[in-house]
Design an enzyme around this catalytic site. Sequence first.
Site, mmCIF file in Angstrom:
data_model
loop_
_atom_site.group_PDB
_atom_site.id
_atom_site.type_symbol
_atom_site.label_atom_id
_atom_site.label_comp_id
_atom_site.label_asym_id
_atom_site.label_seq_id
_atom_site.Cartn_x
_atom_site.Cartn_y
_atom_site.Cartn_z
ATOM 1 N N HIS A 81 0.834 -1.202 0.000
ATOM 2 C CA HIS A 81 0.000 0.000 0.000
ATOM 3 C C HIS A 81 0.873 1.258 0.000
ATOM 4 O O HIS A 81 1.739 1.398 0.854
ATOM 5 C CB HIS A 81 -0.910 0.017 1.232
ATOM 6 C CG HIS A 81 -2.075 -0.927 1.119
ATOM 7 N ND1 HIS A 81 -3.169 -0.868 1.933
ATOM 8 C CD2 HIS A 81 -2.310 -1.949 0.247
ATOM 9 C CE1 HIS A 81 -4.032 -1.807 1.577
ATOM 10 N NE2 HIS A 81 -3.522 -2.487 0.566
ATOM 11 N N TYR A 217 -9.028 4.895 8.021
ATOM 12 C CA TYR A 217 -9.162 5.194 9.449
ATOM 13 C C TYR A 217 -10.178 6.324 9.554
ATOM 14 O O TYR A 217 -9.921 7.423 9.048
ATOM 15 C CB TYR A 217 -7.837 5.690 10.030
ATOM 16 C CG TYR A 217 -6.733 4.657 10.181
ATOM 17 C CD1 TYR A 217 -5.928 4.296 9.113
ATOM 18 C CD2 TYR A 217 -6.480 4.078 11.426
ATOM 19 C CE1 TYR A 217 -4.902 3.367 9.266
ATOM 20 C CE2 TYR A 217 -5.453 3.150 11.594
ATOM 21 C CZ TYR A 217 -4.664 2.799 10.510
ATOM 22 O OH TYR A 217 -3.663 1.881 10.667
ATOM 23 N N PRO A 308 -3.562 -0.260 19.095
ATOM 24 C CA PRO A 308 -3.312 -0.729 17.726
ATOM 25 C C PRO A 308 -3.494 0.311 16.622
ATOM 26 O O PRO A 308 -3.204 0.029 15.461
ATOM 27 C CB PRO A 308 -4.310 -1.885 17.554
ATOM 28 C CG PRO A 308 -5.376 -1.638 18.562
ATOM 29 C CD PRO A 308 -4.743 -0.900 19.697
ATOM 30 N N LYS A 312 1.549 -0.709 15.176
ATOM 31 C CA LYS A 312 2.967 -0.740 15.524
ATOM 32 C C LYS A 312 3.439 -1.932 16.374
ATOM 33 O O LYS A 312 4.647 -2.199 16.444
ATOM 34 C CB LYS A 312 3.328 0.542 16.301
ATOM 35 C CG LYS A 312 3.383 1.767 15.434
ATOM 36 C CD LYS A 312 4.615 1.755 14.551
ATOM 37 C CE LYS A 312 4.634 2.819 13.503
ATOM 38 N NZ LYS A 312 4.494 2.341 12.136
ATOM 39 N N TYR A 400 4.440 6.105 10.238
ATOM 40 C CA TYR A 400 3.560 4.971 9.932
ATOM 41 C C TYR A 400 4.290 3.934 9.084
ATOM 42 O O TYR A 400 4.176 2.732 9.341
ATOM 43 C CB TYR A 400 2.302 5.464 9.202
ATOM 44 C CG TYR A 400 1.209 4.420 9.103
ATOM 45 C CD1 TYR A 400 0.201 4.331 10.061
ATOM 46 C CD2 TYR A 400 1.173 3.505 8.045
ATOM 47 C CE1 TYR A 400 -0.803 3.371 9.973
ATOM 48 C CE2 TYR A 400 0.179 2.540 7.944
ATOM 49 C CZ TYR A 400 -0.801 2.481 8.913
ATOM 50 O OH TYR A 400 -1.784 1.521 8.828
HETATM 51 P P1 RFL Z 1 2.690 -12.461 21.281
HETATM 52 O O1 RFL Z 1 2.254 -12.460 19.830
HETATM 53 O O2 RFL Z 1 1.670 -12.252 22.308
HETATM 54 O O3 RFL Z 1 3.419 -13.866 21.517
HETATM 55 C C1 RFL Z 1 3.801 -14.305 22.814
HETATM 56 C C2 RFL Z 1 3.788 -15.817 22.836
HETATM 57 O O4 RFL Z 1 4.267 -16.273 24.108
HETATM 58 C C3 RFL Z 1 3.461 -17.371 24.533
HETATM 59 N N1 RFL Z 1 3.596 -17.504 25.999
HETATM 60 C C4 RFL Z 1 4.374 -18.447 26.615
HETATM 61 N N2 RFL Z 1 5.143 -19.434 26.125
HETATM 62 C C5 RFL Z 1 5.820 -20.229 27.017
HETATM 63 N N3 RFL Z 1 5.715 -20.088 28.379
HETATM 64 C C6 RFL Z 1 4.952 -19.103 28.915
HETATM 65 N N4 RFL Z 1 4.856 -18.965 30.243
HETATM 66 C C7 RFL Z 1 4.225 -18.239 28.012
HETATM 67 N N5 RFL Z 1 3.377 -17.192 28.188
HETATM 68 C C8 RFL Z 1 3.001 -16.764 26.963
HETATM 69 C C9 RFL Z 1 2.076 -16.994 24.029
HETATM 70 O O5 RFL Z 1 1.231 -18.118 23.931
HETATM 71 C C10 RFL Z 1 2.388 -16.378 22.662
HETATM 72 O O6 RFL Z 1 2.379 -17.336 21.629
HETATM 73 O O7 RFL Z 1 3.823 -11.380 21.531
HETATM 74 P P2 RFL Z 1 5.007 -10.814 20.566
HETATM 75 O O8 RFL Z 1 5.730 -11.944 19.896
HETATM 76 O O9 RFL Z 1 5.736 -9.834 21.358
HETATM 77 O O10 RFL Z 1 4.222 -10.087 19.366
HETATM 78 C C11 RFL Z 1 3.510 -8.908 19.596
HETATM 79 C C12 RFL Z 1 2.341 -8.810 18.603
HETATM 80 O O11 RFL Z 1 1.591 -10.004 18.640
HETATM 81 C C13 RFL Z 1 1.441 -7.613 18.913
HETATM 82 O O12 RFL Z 1 2.211 -6.497 19.270
HETATM 83 C C14 RFL Z 1 0.568 -7.206 17.704
HETATM 84 O O13 RFL Z 1 -0.376 -8.198 17.399
HETATM 85 C C15 RFL Z 1 -0.155 -5.896 17.989
HETATM 86 N N6 RFL Z 1 -1.058 -5.490 16.901
HETATM 87 C C16 RFL Z 1 -0.578 -4.893 15.748
HETATM 88 N N7 RFL Z 1 0.748 -4.743 15.563
HETATM 89 C C17 RFL Z 1 1.228 -4.241 14.388
HETATM 90 O O14 RFL Z 1 2.446 -4.084 14.236
HETATM 91 N N8 RFL Z 1 0.402 -3.881 13.338
HETATM 92 C C18 RFL Z 1 -0.939 -4.001 13.441
HETATM 93 O O15 RFL Z 1 -1.640 -3.738 12.460
HETATM 94 C C19 RFL Z 1 -1.483 -4.496 14.686
HETATM 95 N N9 RFL Z 1 -2.795 -4.653 14.846
HETATM 96 C C20 RFL Z 1 -2.430 -5.712 17.012
HETATM 97 C C21 RFL Z 1 -3.290 -5.259 15.969
HETATM 98 C C22 RFL Z 1 -2.951 -6.387 18.098
HETATM 99 C C23 RFL Z 1 -4.315 -6.582 18.178
HETATM 100 N N10 RFL Z 1 -4.774 -7.305 19.287
HETATM 101 C C24 RFL Z 1 -5.628 -8.423 19.167
HETATM 102 C C25 RFL Z 1 -4.073 -7.164 20.540
HETATM 103 C C26 RFL Z 1 -4.647 -5.438 16.039
HETATM 104 C C27 RFL Z 1 -5.164 -6.066 17.159
HETATM 105 C C28 RFL Z 1 -6.657 -6.190 17.213
HETATM 106 C C1 PHB Z 2 -5.276 -4.859 10.730
HETATM 107 O O1 PHB Z 2 -5.295 -5.041 9.491
HETATM 108 O O2 PHB Z 2 -5.623 -5.751 11.521
HETATM 109 C C2 PHB Z 2 -4.862 -3.549 11.270
HETATM 110 C C3 PHB Z 2 -4.443 -2.561 10.405
HETATM 111 C C4 PHB Z 2 -4.058 -1.332 10.914
HETATM 112 C C5 PHB Z 2 -4.114 -1.096 12.279
HETATM 113 C C6 PHB Z 2 -4.516 -2.098 13.146
HETATM 114 C C7 PHB Z 2 -4.911 -3.330 12.633
HETATM 115 O O3 PHB Z 2 -3.761 0.118 12.765
#
Ligand code: RFL
Ligand code: PHB
Length: 406
Positions: A81, A217, A308, A312, A400
């Site tokens: 994008h 957004y 979110p 980031k 971004y």
């Molecule tokens: P994770 O992905 O939570 O992975 C951690 C892992 O550790 C395991 N764990 C254990 N394993 C062994 N022993 C234990 N005691 C343990 N305790 C936990 C867990 O089961 C898991 O598998 O963390 P990590 O790797 O730091 O990654 C971070 C990302 O997942 C998170 O920051 C993003 O998903 C946030 N986020 C977004 N980030 C972006 O860069 N771009 C986005 O567009 C974006 N959109 C989002 C998001 C997060 C969202 N939610 C659901 C929180 C949109 C949403 C809706």
């Molecule tokens: C997504 O595609 O899930 C998404 C995209 C942008 C955001 C957060 C989530 O800022």
Amino acid sequence: MAPLSSSPTERTQVGIVGAGPAGLVLAARLAAAGVDFVVLETRSRDYVEARVRAGVLEAPTVRFLAELGVDARLRREGLVHHGVHLQWRGQRHRIDFAQLSGQQVTVYGQQELVCDLIACHLAAGRHIRFDTEVTAAEGILDPLPDRPDGGVVLGWRGPGGAHGALACDVVAGCDGFHGVSRALAGRQRLLIRERAYPYAWLGVLADVAPSTDELIYAHHDRGFAMHSMRSNEVSRLYLQVPPDEDLQAWSDERIWSELRSRLAVPGWELNTGPIREKGITPMRSFVAEPMSHGRLFLAGDAAHIVPPTGAKGLNLAVADVKVLGDALEGWYRGGSTTGLDGYSDRCLTRVWRVQDFSTWMTTLLHVDPDGDAFERRLQRSRQDELVRSPSLAANLAENYTGLPLP
Ligand code: RFL
Ligand code: PHB
């Protein structure tokens, strides 16, 4: 209980706790450096691969994944994008990333990246132990030695009630916000700064072609809404809801109707279709400092959370493990501890930049239910300024699409 050190069942160089993006990308970086590791993950492989989360990869994240050779499917299927749409008061404004920052982002589901990384590690015979929860550690807070010495033991609980121990030199705490690693550092050693928001996101994944070529957004009096996507057939959409909202109160019809109202601009139609998955995510900002304690290095959501809106969280996790991977490679190559000593400070500079950007995007676009008329008027002025000022728009585009990795 017998000390863990009396019974290590396995030895490695780096013990990685968690097979999310942080743990799996660090594993790829260490494999490239010839450093041995074991990843311990409490959930099953199926669970980890199905978890729907982030969708936007910054340009520097994509470049780093390419350097690690884990981008084959991302290159084929990722949607590049060159801009994004911001919307308020029924008008859409395009931010042209290419023109303003010379960069782009790639829309690619986090779970797709997780699947790619797991497949790559397992095909190369590397060790990821699923269904294995880290529960305890010994030696983890001892000072980092000049040379690796196998001085840490991680205790784990595995499938069928099995217990075991992994001896390693250092531990990468990549176990997310609810993991055990931050607790192992000890609450009293951590400086926590956090902020809760008076809203959450209701997110849906729908089997319908996106109604937009680039992300939208939208600020609306009824609350924030966002239109993202996963492919040319799958849309990802979000609605601002109260933090304690009951998901049961949201039928598919109500979700589409609300999205239609909040995303409306004259002459534009929202495609609707079957909703495959829905969930509510609270919004939080959180930083635990420092990010290293003796032989423990926290990375990703284990150390920090951003709302979110700025897309980031995943990208910040990748930035952390780039710094950690470089520092560990230096240490194992016989260099000094300098890289590892500087790990926390190096990461935190970016962490706080990203916290600021994510907070700014969030407050620019959401409706604060507790905000007064003065606050609402300021928000409107900030929105207008973004449309008026190319330098402010360029700042948004630069942040971004991603600042250079450390
Ligand atoms: P994770 O992905 O939570 O992975 C951690 C892992 O550790 C395991 N764990 C254990 N394993 C062994 N022993 C234990 N005691 C343990 N305790 C936990 C867990 O089961 C898991 O598998 O963390 P990590 O790797 O730091 O990654 C971070 C990302 O997942 C998170 O920051 C993003 O998903 C946030 N986020 C977004 N980030 C972006 O860069 N771009 C986005 O567009 C974006 N959109 C989002 C998001 C997060 C969202 N939610 C659901 C929180 C949109 C949403 C809706
Ligand atoms: C997504 O595609 O899930 C998404 C995209 C942008 C955001 C957060 C989530 O800022």
